[in-house]
Design a protein around this motif. Structure first.
Motif, PDB file in Angstrom:
ATOM      1  N   PHE A 180       0.684  -1.100  -0.050  1.00  0.00           N
ATOM      2  CA  PHE A 180       0.009   0.013  -0.014  1.00  0.00           C
ATOM      3  C   PHE A 180       0.854   1.333  -0.047  1.00  0.00           C
ATOM      4  N   TRP A 210       5.930   5.405  -1.239  1.00  0.00           N
ATOM      5  CA  TRP A 210       6.641   5.248  -0.250  1.00  0.00           C
ATOM      6  C   TRP A 210       7.426   3.841  -0.197  1.00  0.00           C
ATOM      7  N   MET A 225      -6.868   4.434  -3.279  1.00  0.00           N
ATOM      8  CA  MET A 225      -6.273   5.549  -3.152  1.00  0.00           C
ATOM      9  C   MET A 225      -6.439   6.737  -4.357  1.00  0.00           C
ATOM     10  N   MET A 281      -6.093  -1.050  -3.032  1.00  0.00           N
ATOM     11  CA  MET A 281      -5.052   0.057  -3.538  1.00  0.00           C
ATOM     12  C   MET A 281      -5.594   0.943  -4.309  1.00  0.00           C
ATOM     13  N   LEU A 323       1.986  12.396  -0.478  1.00  0.00           N
ATOM     14  CA  LEU A 323       1.056  12.100   0.333  1.00  0.00           C
ATOM     15  C   LEU A 323       1.482  11.278   1.469  1.00  0.00           C
ATOM     16  N   PRO A 324       1.325  11.754   2.802  1.00  0.00           N
ATOM     17  CA  PRO A 324       1.560  11.079   4.166  1.00  0.00           C
ATOM     18  C   PRO A 324       1.072   9.769   3.932  1.00  0.00           C
ATOM     19  N   ILE A 325       1.641   8.959   4.832  1.00  0.00           N
ATOM     20  CA  ILE A 325       1.310   7.648   5.057  1.00  0.00           C
ATOM     21  C   ILE A 325      -0.238   7.492   5.991  1.00  0.00           C
ATOM     22  N   HIS A 326      -0.158   8.420   6.862  1.00  0.00           N
ATOM     23  CA  HIS A 326      -1.441   8.679   7.690  1.00  0.00           C
ATOM     24  C   HIS A 326      -1.948  10.023   7.517  1.00  0.00           C
ATOM     25  N   THR A 327      -3.319   9.938   6.902  1.00  0.00           N
ATOM     26  CA  THR A 327      -3.911  11.351   6.811  1.00  0.00           C
ATOM     27  C   THR A 327      -5.203  11.454   7.708  1.00  0.00           C
ATOM     28  N   SER A 366       1.734   4.443  -3.199  1.00  0.00           N
ATOM     29  CA  SER A 366       1.888   5.901  -2.819  1.00  0.00           C
ATOM     30  C   SER A 366       3.181   6.445  -3.103  1.00  0.00           C
ATOM     31  N   PRO A 408      -1.840   5.630   2.481  1.00  0.00           N
ATOM     32  CA  PRO A 408      -1.847   4.246   2.259  1.00  0.00           C
ATOM     33  C   PRO A 408      -2.135   3.655   3.651  1.00  0.00           C
ATOM     34  N   THR A 423      -3.567   4.870   6.510  1.00  0.00           N
ATOM     35  CA  THR A 423      -4.904   5.013   6.921  1.00  0.00           C
ATOM     36  C   THR A 423      -5.977   4.181   6.031  1.00  0.00           C
TER      37      THR A 423
END
Lengths: 445, 107
Positions: free
Chosen positions: A78, A84, B30, B27, A104-108, A82, B45, B47
């Motif tokens: 995942f 990462w 996203m 996925m 894009l941050p891993i946690h939003t 994005s 990702p 979250t």
């Protein structure tokens, strides 16, 4: 040119931002994180780059898993989707990096990130509480020793060093727990508004605590330089702990390579840990008892400044004479027993037991004599005894006391000169000349 | 009294469930969410992964198929009900705004 680098920054587990910023700084300096472990972080050399790092947790992951689980790999997929890229992990801690300038941050969702960190805190909480209790007990013990037994506190290198270590670690664990609870409270409020509140952990406090502990250790070892046997025992104990850590880590790694399931690995590693710890401690204890029976312990023992031959014209029996000494950088304590042969003792020849305390710290000699004065009744519980003042000028001393049981004098004396305190027990009567000789000898040492 | 989990959905939860009205790979959500919202809403990702796990655990979505580690999901009836309930709540809020907002802001 160096291709590898190591460091170990003790970031608080909730300081994910601090971890990420540190790795970004390293990348800008030309070091890419290669491996994270409990023994430190390893970097490999790269051309300096501006990279973004993110640290997060995958709570189900464990350091005992033989390989990443499907869930962990999916989580990493995942993140890769994005942009990462996974760079390393240590148990549940996962580290990613990207070269995108505004990723894009891993946690939003701040609430979700807090939920993840709270999950990790439940694992950390028992350890926190245990360490707080241990360090609190150690600090209290050290302070109590300093207040109620200043002789032991100042004449032995261990109590002061223990107090410094326990005190520093108490400050660290207390500060870390307080910081976490305060941050979590504020972060929850911010999350209700949809905002992130980044934590600032206490790794600087821990580094300061570790620095104090190392400085204390250096002073402790300095005080032991003239006690090579004690130094040897100390280094053997350090070596024992190091071997134990490496052996347990080796067992865990071996079981991982054999693809042993995590729970079984944990159980076997713990079992190996206990066995090795008991076995090595049994070996150490046996070795120390053997040493105690040998002549090696006499090596480095102090030489008595007084002698029965000078004092009473009686030769000491080396087999019935012994001494013991310990010291810190601030004060020393020496115990002597001087005895003639058994035949002469039976015929009434005198013997002498005395303890000598020396210090260069102003005021400590008064504290030592005060403690000995107070403890006289405790040392003789069967009799109603107390120290009574006698003429100090006979001894050339600042203070002089003799032990009395009621009106009956005993041959025990407490004497103080500047920087020196002596507690004597002489079997026989001391003449004024003998008292003056003792005073000249002990005050001048 | 603490709010029951998923009684009120956050914006990201809402759009994840909305995307899963049709079967979709986890996925792909996203990209789907920013596409549907004109970039206004994005789900990270970490979250997304955590919420999908929680939705499965709460019975709001179910896994339909797995191709290696690529898993697809779809809303369950409970998920549809939760989504509808959130939509109704938002509509009630919008109606309250229309009724009570200052006159110059009224549409």
């Amino acid at each position: 040119m160096k291709q590898k680098k190591h460091d170990l920054i003790p970031f608080s587990f909730y300081d994910l931002c601090g971890i990420a910023r540190h790795l970004e700084k390293r990348a800008a300096q030309g070091w890419m994180i290669e491996k994270l472990s409990n023994f430190g972080w390893r970097y490999r050399a790269i051309p300096p780059q501006k990279l973004r790092f993110a640290a997060t947790y995958y709570p189900p992951a464990s350091d005992f898993e033989p390989e990443p689980s499907e869930g962990e790999l999916t989580f990493q997929d995942f993140c890769l989707h994005s942009g990462w890229k996974f760079v390393g992990s240590n148990g549940p801690l996962q580290v990613f990096c990207t070269d995108q300038p505004d990723p894009l941050p891993i946690h939003t969702e701040p609430g979700e990130e807090l939920r993840m960190i709270r999950k990790m805190s439940r694992k950390a909480l028992p350890f926190w509480i245990i360490m707080l209790l241990i360090t609190l007990a150690g600090t209290y013990g050290g302070l109590a020793t300093a207040v109620f037994d200043p002789i032991h506190f100042w004449t032995s290198p261990s109590p002061l060093y223990s107090l410094v270590c326990y005190g520093a670690l108490l400050v660290y664990f207390g500060a870390d727990l307080f910081t976490y609870l305060r941050w979590m409270h504020r972060a929850k409020q911010a999350a209700l508004q949809g905002e992130f509140l980044f934590a600032r952990g206490c790794h600087r406090i821990l580094l300061a605590a570790l620095f104090l502990a190392v400085a204390g250790l250096a002073l402790y070892l300095l005080a032991l330089l003239d006690q090579p046997l004690v130094l040897l025992i100390f280094f053997v104990l350090i070596g024992y702990l190091a071997v134990l850590c490496l052996a347990v880590n080796g067992v865990k790694k071996f079981l991982k390579k054999q693809k042993v399931p995590a729970r079984l690995n944990l159980a076997l590693t713990l079992g190996a840990d206990l066995l090795l710890a008991f076995g090595m401690m049994a070996g150490l204890t046996w070795g120390i008892f053997r040493l105690a029976d040998s002549d090696l312990l006499t090596w480095g023992q102090p030489q008595s400044p007084l002698s029965l031959s000078r004092l009473a014209g009686v030769e000491e029996d080396p087999g019935r004479t012994n001494s013991y000494g310990e010291h810190s950088l601030f004060a020393s304590r020496e115990e002597y027993r001087l005895s003639p042969s058994l035949e002469e003792t039976v015929q009434g020849a005198p013997w002498l037991d005395y303890t000598l305390f020396r210090t260069w710290v102003p005021g400590l000699d008064s504290a030592f004599s005060g403690q000995l004065y107070r403890e006289a009744p405790e040392d003789h519980p069967s009799w109603e005894v107390s120290y009574q003042p006698v003429d100090p000028e006979e001894w050339g001393a600042l203070e002089a006391y003799q032990l009395f049981e009621g009106d009956e004098p005993w041959g025990e004396y407490l004497l103080r000169w500047k920087g020196t305190v002596a507690q004597l027990h002489y079997y026989g009567d001391l003449s004024p000349q003998q008292k003056a000789l003792i005073g000249q000898t002990l005050a001048g040492t | 009294m603490p709010r029951a989990k998923f009684k009120t959905l956050t914006e990201q939860m809402f759009y994840i469930l909305l995307c899963l009205s049709e079967e979709k790979c986890g996925m792909d959500i996203m990209e789907e969410i920013p596409a549907r919202t004109g970039g206004r809403v994005q789900v990270g990702p970490g979250t997304l992964y955590n919420l999908l796990e929680q939705f499965v655990g709460a019975g709001l979505i179910r896994q339909t198929r797995a191709e290696g580690r690529r898993r697809s999901y779809i809303l369950t009836q409970a998920g549809q009900a939760a989504l509808k309930e959130e939509y109704d709540r938002l509509c009630r809020q919008a109606e309250d705004y229309r009724r009570f907002a200052p006159k110059e802001d009224a549409p």
